[in-house]
Each structure stands twice: as C-alpha cells, then as structure tokens.
Design a protein around this motif. Structure first.
Motif, PDB file in Angstrom:
ATOM      1  N   GLY B  39       0.792  -1.245  -0.056  1.00  0.00           N
ATOM      2  CA  GLY B  39      -0.153   0.149  -0.018  1.00  0.00           C
ATOM      3  C   GLY B  39       0.821   1.181  -0.060  1.00  0.00           C
ATOM      4  O   GLY B  39       0.199   2.333  -0.033  1.00  0.00           O
ATOM      5  N   GLY B  41       2.592   2.255  -2.288  1.00  0.00           N
ATOM      6  CA  GLY B  41       2.731   3.053  -3.928  1.00  0.00           C
ATOM      7  C   GLY B  41       3.618   2.573  -4.719  1.00  0.00           C
ATOM      8  O   GLY B  41       4.058   3.238  -5.844  1.00  0.00           O
ATOM      9  N   LYS B  42       4.216   1.345  -4.457  1.00  0.00           N
ATOM     10  CA  LYS B  42       5.310   0.700  -5.271  1.00  0.00           C
ATOM     11  C   LYS B  42       4.633   0.254  -6.591  1.00  0.00           C
ATOM     12  O   LYS B  42       5.291   0.694  -7.556  1.00  0.00           O
ATOM     13  CB  LYS B  42       6.039  -0.604  -4.642  1.00  0.00           C
ATOM     14  N   SER B  43       3.538  -0.296  -6.701  1.00  0.00           N
ATOM     15  CA  SER B  43       2.954  -0.796  -7.894  1.00  0.00           C
ATOM     16  C   SER B  43       2.652   0.326  -8.702  1.00  0.00           C
ATOM     17  O   SER B  43       2.807   0.498  -9.981  1.00  0.00           O
ATOM     18  CB  SER B  43       1.704  -1.685  -7.476  1.00  0.00           C
ATOM     19  N   THR B  44       1.830   1.429  -7.968  1.00  0.00           N
ATOM     20  CA  THR B  44       1.575   2.726  -8.629  1.00  0.00           C
ATOM     21  C   THR B  44       2.827   3.268  -9.511  1.00  0.00           C
ATOM     22  O   THR B  44       2.713   3.651 -10.632  1.00  0.00           O
ATOM     23  CB  THR B  44       0.965   3.546  -7.839  1.00  0.00           C
TER      24      THR B  44
HETATM   25  N1  LIG Z   1      -7.523   2.867  -8.661  1.00  0.00           N
HETATM   26  C1  LIG Z   1      -7.222   3.365  -7.576  1.00  0.00           C
HETATM   27  N2  LIG Z   1      -7.869   4.118  -6.855  1.00  0.00           N
HETATM   28  C2  LIG Z   1      -7.553   4.785  -5.647  1.00  0.00           C
HETATM   29  N3  LIG Z   1      -6.675   4.284  -4.941  1.00  0.00           N
HETATM   30  C3  LIG Z   1      -5.894   3.467  -5.483  1.00  0.00           C
HETATM   31  C4  LIG Z   1      -5.887   2.721  -6.495  1.00  0.00           C
HETATM   32  N4  LIG Z   1      -4.868   1.849  -6.868  1.00  0.00           N
HETATM   33  C5  LIG Z   1      -4.213   2.130  -5.930  1.00  0.00           C
HETATM   34  N5  LIG Z   1      -4.666   2.883  -5.042  1.00  0.00           N
HETATM   35  C6  LIG Z   1      -4.201   3.419  -3.614  1.00  0.00           C
HETATM   36  O1  LIG Z   1      -2.938   3.901  -3.875  1.00  0.00           O
HETATM   37  C7  LIG Z   1      -1.997   3.332  -2.765  1.00  0.00           C
HETATM   38  C8  LIG Z   1      -0.713   2.743  -3.191  1.00  0.00           C
HETATM   39  O2  LIG Z   1      -0.990   1.353  -4.018  1.00  0.00           O
HETATM   40  P1  LIG Z   1      -0.109   0.383  -4.464  1.00  0.00           P
HETATM   41  O3  LIG Z   1       0.932   1.252  -5.387  1.00  0.00           O
HETATM   42  O4  LIG Z   1      -0.847  -0.740  -5.209  1.00  0.00           O
HETATM   43  O5  LIG Z   1       0.658  -0.282  -3.371  1.00  0.00           O
HETATM   44  P2  LIG Z   1       1.662  -1.179  -3.422  1.00  0.00           P
HETATM   45  O6  LIG Z   1       2.906  -0.490  -2.858  1.00  0.00           O
HETATM   46  O7  LIG Z   1       1.325  -2.281  -2.283  1.00  0.00           O
HETATM   47  O8  LIG Z   1       1.917  -1.844  -4.529  1.00  0.00           O
HETATM   48  C9  LIG Z   1      -2.854   2.363  -1.852  1.00  0.00           C
HETATM   49  O9  LIG Z   1      -3.086   3.272  -0.662  1.00  0.00           O
HETATM   50  C10 LIG Z   1      -3.953   2.093  -2.664  1.00  0.00           C
HETATM   51  O10 LIG Z   1      -5.373   2.100  -1.940  1.00  0.00           O
END
Ligand SMILES: Nc1ncnc2c1ncn2[C@@H]1O[C@H](COP(=O)(O)OP(=O)(O)O)[C@@H](O)[C@H]1O
Ligand SMILES: [Mg+2]
Lengths: 298, 362, 288
Positions: B39, B41-44
């Motif tokens: 959560g 923001g790595k994947s993002t």
């Molecule tokens: N499509 C979306 N709409 C709203 N919030 C999102 C969406 N995708 C991810 N998030 C939020 O963005 C944050 C980072 O998500 P993500 O990058 O998936 O984390 P991780 O580090 O686990 O990969 C999380 O808090 C998640 O809830």
C-alpha cells in the motif's frame, strides 16, 4: 412408497418436466397430428380426415411460403448480426465510462422492459407517414418535402421493422457483453498493452476471445425467443401491405386464425420450430467450443 | 538498454495523493528494487513507468525520451505481473511469441526468439500446453519468458514471486539474478519482501506512504538505516530499538540501565536529548558464543525468555530496559528458559536515532 | 516532446468522439420511449397537426382521464386489464421461480446420465414460437375449458419461463462452491436447511434476476395472450393496447397513455434490482 426409489435429481426436475409436457409437448404432439389432417377450425370433424403429408407438400410447393421463409431468414440474419455488433459497440462504449456508468447501464436496459407489441405500436407511430416523428422531422428540417411511405414500400417497411426489432433487442446483447467485459481479468489486458498492442490489437487478440462465450450466450438466448419479433411485425404491418413483409410467423398466424386452416398452419409452424431449434443448437455448439478455447469448459 | 529517470513524480487518485513527488535515477543495466510495506505506492510507481497509469505531475524519462504521455507500446519496456497475466487461450509458445507477432516480425525470427527464451528458462517441454495446465512456478517462468523475447530496454517486475511457495521463491530468485547477468538490461523490481530486495538488488529503494525513505546498496541500507522505519523494515530479524536519554557521557535507559555513548556519536548528541539506541541481534551475543569485537563493547546481564535453535545459531528472546530484545548465539548450546547469561554488546555497530524525528543521528 | 504532444492530442480526440458516440446512442435508445410519454399528455389535435407542433403546448391529462373514464367516452377497462396482468404475471413468476430453483439446483449439484441432453431439451421448449404454439394450445385449452381464464395463461407463462429460469439459476448455484452446503451439513443442518440457510441467500441475486426476466416476459407477452384471452376478465395489458385501434384509425393519445401505464411497473421493478442484473446474467460465467 415409489418416490423413495426415485433419485433426488429426478424429483427436483419433475415439476419442470410435468409443466413443460402439459403446456408445450402435448399441444405440439396434437399439432403434429393435425398437420397430417385437413383440420379446419370451423369444421371440427375434419380433425379426423387424414391426408398424409399433403400439407407439407403444399407448403413446399407454395411460392408464398418460400417467400416468407426466405424473408424470415434474411430478417433474422440481418437483425441478429446488427444487434450483435451494435450491442458490442454499446457495451464497449459504456464500459469505458468511469463516471455515471450505472445510470448509462440503466438507460441501456430501457428497451428490454418494453413489450414487443408496444414496440410495434411505438414504431408504427414513429414511422407513420402522416403524423410520425420521422417524417415530421424530415419535413421540418427540409430534408424531404413529401411524406415517405415507411411502412408501405417493401424495402422501407423491412427497414422499419428491422429498426424496431434492433432497437428492442440490442440491449440484450449489450448487457450480456457488458457482463462479459466486467468478468475479464485485468492483468492479461495490461500485459497486452505492455507487449506492444494497440487498443485495436488488444481488443482483437485478448478481449474478443474472452467475451466470445458471452456473445454466443446472447445469440443462443436471442434465437430462443427470436419469435417475439412476431408481435412487432404483426402490429406494424401484419405482413402487409400485400404480403410485402410477410414472414413465417405472420403467415402461420393468418393461415390458422383468419383462414382457419389449422392443419396447414401447424405444418408451417413445425418448419418455424425447427428453424428456431436449429439456430439455438448451432449457437450452443459455438458456446461450448469457445469455452473450451478459453480452457474453461465444464 | 536505457536509463530511467523519474523527476518529481506525483500520482493522485481523485483528491487522494498516493505518490508524493519522488525522484529516482536508474542507470543502464542497474537492478533496482523498490521495497516497502504493501500500500505504499510501489505498484503505482512501477505502473506509471510502464504507462499503465497516467502521471499526475512530474516527468518520466526512459533512454533519452520523455515518455509522460506515451502508451506502453511506445516505451519499449516489458513487465512481469504478480498474477502472471498469461493469455489463457494461447499455448505457451503463442504466449511467448505474441508480442513479436503483434510487432509483425517474420515467423522465423519469432521462432528463434521463442526458442532462445524457452531455453534460458527451460520451458521446452511445455511449449504446447495452455497456461491452465501449468504449475505456479512454470507459469512464472512463462511470464518471464514473455518479457525477455522482446529484448526490451527496461524490465519491470511487480512482485513476481509473491504467489510462489518459499522453496520455489528462493529458486526463482536465483534464476532472476542469473537472468540479469545473461541479458544485461535495466531492471526495476517491486517487492514487499526485504529478503528479495537484499538478495537481488544493486540498489534498494525503500518506500513508505508514497515517499522514498532511503536508497542505497543493500549493505548501506542494512548498516546505516536513515531512520527507525528502515532499521526495522530491512534485515531479519529487525533491529532492536531501545528508547533512552543522553546523560553525562552516557546513555540512560529505564530500569537503571546505563551504557556508554558509541564513539561515532560522541560529538553529535547533547545531554538531555531523547534518543533511541538501535542494534541488530548479530551484535549482542552471549560471552563465549560471539565474534571478536574490534572497538568498544558493553557487558549486559539478561535472562533468556525463549530460545529458538536454528542449527548453526540460536535466537534468544530477552528483556532489556523494559523492551523485548532479540539476541543471537553462535556455536550454540542448549539454553534453559529463564537462564541468565552475560551478553556482549558491540557498541561500534550501534546506531542512535533521535526520538522525536526518528532519524539516524549520524 | 513532439510525440508526447501527439499522443496527448490523440487521446483527447478519442475521448471527445467517445462521448459524442455515446450521446447519440443513448438518444436513439431514449427518444422513442420519451416520444410515447410526451404524446400521452398531448391533445389529439396536436398529435395530428400539420405542419407538426414541435414545442409541446397544452399538455394535459385528458388521455388518462378518458382511459379511466367510462366505456362510453372511448375508455377501456384499464383497471381490469391491469389487475389481470398483475395477477397473471406475479403468480406465474413465483411458480416459475420455485420450479426453476428446484430444476436449476438439480442441474448444478447432481451428476446423472443424459444431463446435458435433458438440459438442452428443456431449453429448446422455449424455442417454440408463440404463434406456432398458440394454435394447438388454443384448441387444447378450448377442449379442457381453461381458455380465457387467469389459470390458463398462468400455466402457459410458467411453462414459458421455466427453461430460462433453470438456466440462470443453474449458473448461479454452479458458482457457489459445494463445500458451503457441505460445511453446513457437518454443522448439523439437513440438506433442506443447508439449502435455505446457506445456498439460497448466496444465490439470491441470481434468483432475483431470473425473477425479473420471468416477470417481464409474462408482463409483456402478446402472441399467446392475444389468442388465449378473449374477454375483459382475462385480457392483459399488451392485448388491451389493441382496444385503441379500430378498422382504419388508431387513437394514438389513448394508446400512449396505456403504454405509459404498461411501462411503469416494469421500470420500477428493473430499477429495484438493476444492481444485481448484470452480475446475475453471467450464466455461471465462463468458469462454467
Ligand atoms: N485505482 C485506484 N484508486 C484509488 N486508490 C488506489 C488505486 N490504486 C491504488 N490505490 C491506492 O494507492 C496506494 C498505493 O497502492 P499500490 O501502489 O498498489 O501499493 P503497493 O505498494 O502495495 O503496490 C494504496 O493506498 C491504494 O489504496
Ligand atoms: Mg502492489
């Protein structure tokens, strides 16, 4: 206690079988029998006048029958294909919307709630050459100065009927395909993007194979109740004027109820039944093939 | 092969900002691992690099081009997804060759690349199966194969091993490392597992709540964590933390424990300052079961709560100054629960953090 | 920089054309229905006017008043039709749901020989066109004396809806893992209790959408009803639309008023369950 010995599954489907047998199978057997007689509604004794395959031969030799048959096939082919492509397009359009999608979905389902007979009247009204919306609009916009005979000219009448049918049934396709689009896993689509696909290519190679089963489900459903189009045609033109839009179902209805030739009508009825069954089975086969293709067979 | 540069990258989902203006330079052929709790923001971030998410602010450069608005297909990247994302209706061979087919390469070239990839990943025996008929590890390898056939500039991995069992994960880790040596490409790899990060990375980038906390080589972040978050997140077991206060030439802890100030921090701390002392289990060991210590050390008596024999070493759970502490015992012997031992704390390896800012005082 | 600009422009252009197409599509879907609603409030002179009256004026409830009024003023026994339709549709839907649930459950949960053949066989009974069926049904019903009764039509509609209901509900039960009911049985439920306490609540959405489809089919059916009902005491709403047509003319305003009355219940019902409708329509999905 006999029922103790019957398997549970049989007891569970028994009510369905009884009702279907009573309401559909028995009348059909009766009509099968009567199609070999010269039965006329007005003269009950003719029910026992066995004439062999005379009615079927008569139909096969009748130009009117073949014209209606050909028109039915043409009508089904054009309408079902149009519905599929428009439904697919509509589903794709709606699925790409992020805000207000629920409202669009509800609007999209709107025509499904309409009674086919109402759709018939509605478009009879709209395509009416004198007071119809279409002619009024064309004339007010100056695109045409005479009243276009939408429901009288053969080609235009067919067009109007198909328009009404497509308006009513496209949403069935759209909804099922939308359900299919929602069920597609996100990952392979993203993988395709990264693999270099243009939007069209990812649709063609990834999305389409996934929604194929849904398209076939929709096709199968539509061919199951495709005869609902009878209501529309019956109201809009009733096969007329002068048989220009006669399709199998209107021909059957007229022969049976107006001309009271029940035996002959039932013979033609059987042809229409086999037509519907053929279409349905064809799409079921396709459906199972598509499921196997996705590695998701039963 | 290409560098990847992120300049002040921001991501908003509606009003919610999930990535706050991060900066990152990835060099040619570098293996960078983004690590952080889920959560954060790595994947993002990774998906913005891939072009699967739009960016809300900043600039992304791949190679020499700004790619901010380019679709993924124009970025010459490839990506391995957490759930493999294989095309279920295609065989392994078709899956591998798909991107080349899309690019309209001729069949002989496609066959050659696919064969090459299948050899690298030893997939030869499954080429005509569909993904549904493969095990998790095999699917994972197909997903990687699909990424390498294109010879992309940049490889992106999003938690590629998290669906595998522990043994397979260790094995695939080695394979990924080998793969990087063989194909010499820039890799950005996302994981929440710090062991993966430590073993794979040339450089680790630790993220929390949409910010980059620290970046550096695995040893750097392990030995000199920039704050208590990194200290506890990186390394297993996590670093022990003892809150205390700076006294006159010494550190005071609750329960009357007193320790000398580690030499590196002598000139940095001020008397009366609230601090946190951090040290790893490897640096507090029972006398006679420890390593030789070069610099200063301190002797502490503690009674062992629970011991966890691991074979070549034993983990000891103890209490110190009211805190749960983890210590290590080399060349282990059997330890009774409740037994009191004398421990040697290696002061040269200790870190001091400010209690208020949580930052390393070094 | 240039390629970035171009990409941005392209996606902007795509977005605009997306919205425009969507707007046109939605208009084509909505306008015919709205046209009917609008004309139900217009006086006949305006409907018939040449040149056409575009800006609605003099909207009133005359058509509705006439419809509910006595038979003398061109009124039709609309309340009677409405009641008939309601009784017939609701009863047949409920029966079809029970029969369909039993059948669907059997197909989803039991293995038996010829399962697929029986399944397709049941489904194909739905493929019999209404006109083709109405002829023999008419005669059989006339013989048994249930023609022109609520009971007769209810029976027919149950038979029409059962195949489709079985198909939908089968798909739903298939998605529910069998362990669920098994766990409940281990926890001390009988199979009957396990069904009602565990499986049914999970499959409710599917049953709801099957119910909607069954209701809409019965509510809107015309081909059979027009032959099997003759008198005011059993005529349904779709058949009632015919009352506004005479040999050469059609009372468009009155018909539109009845049409609105015909649509409203269907509309309300669909709004209530539309949330489940899409998820309910996956027919066991591609998971099968
Ligand atoms: N499509 C979306 N709409 C709203 N919030 C999102 C969406 N995708 C991810 N998030 C939020 O963005 C944050 C980072 O998500 P993500 O990058 O998936 O984390 P991780 O580090 O686990 O990969 C999380 O808090 C998640 O809830
Ligand atoms: Mg993630």
């Amino acid at each position: 206690m006999i029922y103790k010995k019957l398997p549970q599954w049989f007891l569970l489907i028994l009510p369905a079988i009884i009702i279907l047998a009573a309401v559909i199978l028995i009348p059909l057997l009766f009509s099968l029998y009567s199609s070999f007689t010269s039965y006329r509604l007005t003269r009950p004794d003719t029910l026992f006048n066995w004439i062999g395959t005379f009615n079927y031969e008569k139909a096969v030799k009748s130009g009117v029958f073949w014209a209606a048959f050909g028109r039915t096939i043409l009508f089904l082919t054009i309408a079902l294909n149009l519905e599929m492509f428009l439904g697919l397009g509509l589903a794709l359009l709606v699925s790409r919307v992020t805000r207000g999608q629920r409202m669009l979905r509800t609007i999209m389902m709107f025509p499904m709630m309409f009674s086919p007979v109402l759709v018939g009247f509605q478009f009879k009204f709209i395509f009416n050459d004198n007071v119809g919306l279409v002619n009024n609009a064309l004339q007010s916009l100056g695109l045409s100065n005479s009243a276009i005979p939408w429901l009288v000219d053969e080609k235009l009448a067919m067009f109007s009927i198909i328009f009404a049918e497509v308006w009513m049934s496209t949403s069935v396709f759209a909804i099922l395909i939308l359900a299919g689009l929602f069920s597609i896993p996100q990952d392979p689509q993203e993988a395709a993007k990264v693999d270099g696909c243009t939007p069209w290519q990812s649709f063609r190679h990834i999305t389409l194979p996934f929604i194929m089963p849904f398209i076939f489900i929709a096709m199968a459903i539509r061919s199951l109740d495709v005869a609902r189009a009878y209501d529309i045609v019956q109201v809009m033109t009733n096969g007329g004027p002068a048989r220009r839009t006669e399709i199998l179902w209107t021909l059957i209805g007229r022969t049976g109820y107006v001309d009271a030739k029940m035996g002959y009508a039932n013979a033609m009825g059987y042809v229409s039944i086999f037509l519907a069954i053929f279409f349905t089975i064809y799409f079921f086969k396709k459906l199972n093939a598509a499921r196997v293709e996705l590695g998701m067979a039963r | 092969m290409a560098q990847v540069i992120l300049k002040n990258i921001v991501k908003n989902y509606g009003k919610l900002e999930v990535v706050h203006s991060i900066n990152l330079d990835v060099a040619h052929n570098e293996f960078v691992v983004l690590v952080g709790p889920s959560g954060c923001g790595k994947s993002t971030t990774l998906r913005m690099i891939a072009g699967l998410e739009s960016i809300s602010g900043g600039e992304i450069i791949i190679g020499d081009n700004v790619v901010n608005n380019l679709p993924p297909r124009d970025r010459n990247i490839s990506m391995v997804f957490q759930n493999y994302a294989l095309y279920p209706h295609m065989t392994v061979r078709e899956n591998l060759g798909f991107s080349l087919k899309i690019a309209k390469r001729d069949q002989t070239e496609i066959d050659k690349s696919v064969d090459e990839a299948s050899k690298i990943l030893s997939l030869e025996d499954y080429m005509d199966r569909k993904p549904g008929a493969l095990s998790g590890g095999q699917r994972q390898r197909v997903a990687m194969g699909r990424a390498i056939v294109r010879h992309p500039d940049v490889f992106l991995f999003d938690e590629p091993l998290s669906n595998l069992d522990a043994k397979l994960r260790a094995q695939m880790r080695v394979e990924i490392k080998k793969l990087h040596q063989k194909i010499q490409t820039t890799i950005i790899y996302v994981t929440h597992d710090q062991v993966e990060a430590m073993t794979l990375a040339d450089r680790i980038v630790i993220m929390r709540d949409g910010n980059i906390e620290q970046q550096g080589s695995p040893t750097q972040v392990f030995e000199n964590p920039i704050n208590t978050f990194v200290a506890t997140f990186i390394g297993s077991p996590p670093m022990n933390l003892l809150p205390g206060r700076v006294g006159k030439n010494m550190l005071e802890f609750s329960g009357g424990l007193i320790l000398p100030i580690p030499i590196d921090f002598k000139d940095i701390v001020k008397p009366g300052q609230d601090i946190i002392l951090g040290f790893r289990a490897d640096h507090i060991m029972p006398v006679g079961h420890d390593l030789t210590i070069d610099g200063d050390s301190a002797m502490i008596e503690m009674s062992v709560g629970v011991s966890e024999p691991l074979g070549t070493e034993t983990l000891l759970y103890t209490q110190l100054a009211g805190q749960e502490i983890l210590a290590k015992m080399l060349r282990p012997r059997i330890v009774q629960d409740g037994e009191t031992l004398t421990f040697n704390l290696d002061l040269g390896q200790c870190n001091l953090f400010d209690a208020v800012t949580q930052r390393n005082l070094r | 920089m240039n390629i970035n600009r171009l990409s941005k422009l392209k996606s902007f252009f795509l977005k605009v054309s997306h919205h425009v197409t969507l707007f046109i599509a939605m208009s084509i879907i909505c306008i015919p229905g709205l046209w009917i609603v609008l004309n139900s409030f217009r006086p006949t002179v305006d409907i018939m006017a040449k040149p056409p009256v575009w800006v609605p004026r003099g909207l009133n409830l005359d058509n509705y008043r006439a419809m509910f009024g006595g038979a003398g003023e061109g009124g039709v026994p609309v309340m009677q039709y409405f009641t008939n339709s309601l009784i017939i549709s609701c009863t047949s839907t409920i029966i079809a749901l029970f029969v369909g649930m039993a059948g669907g459950y059997a197909f989803a949960r039991f293995r038996f020989k010829g399962k697929n053949a029986i399944f397709v066989g049941l489904l194909l009974t739905r493929a019999v066109p209404g006109v083709a069926l109405s002829l023999p049904l008419f005669i059989v019903m006339a013989k048994t004396g249930i023609i022109d009764t609520h009971f007769g039509l209810i029976l027919v509609y149950v038979a029409m809806n059962v195949p489709f209901t079985i198909w939908l509900i089968d798909g739903f039960f298939r998605q529910i893992p069998p362990d669920l009911a098994e766990a409940a049985e281990i926890d001390g439920c009988t199979r009957w209790q396990a069904f009602w306490k565990v499986e049914f609540p999970v499959a409710k959405a599917g049953v709801a959408s099957a119910g909607i489809f069954a209701f809409l089919t019965s509510w809107n059916e015309y081909a059979l009803a027009s032959q099997l009902t003759r008198s005011t005491f059993s005529k349904t709403m779709p058949v009632g639309l015919r009352d506004f047509t005479s040999e050469f003319t059609i009372n468009w305003g009155g018909m539109c008023a009845l049409a609105v009355l015909l649509i409203i219940p269907a509309l309300i019902l669909t709004f209530i369950v539309q949330k489940h409708l899409i998820s309910g329509l996956t027919f066991g999905g591609v998971k099968g």
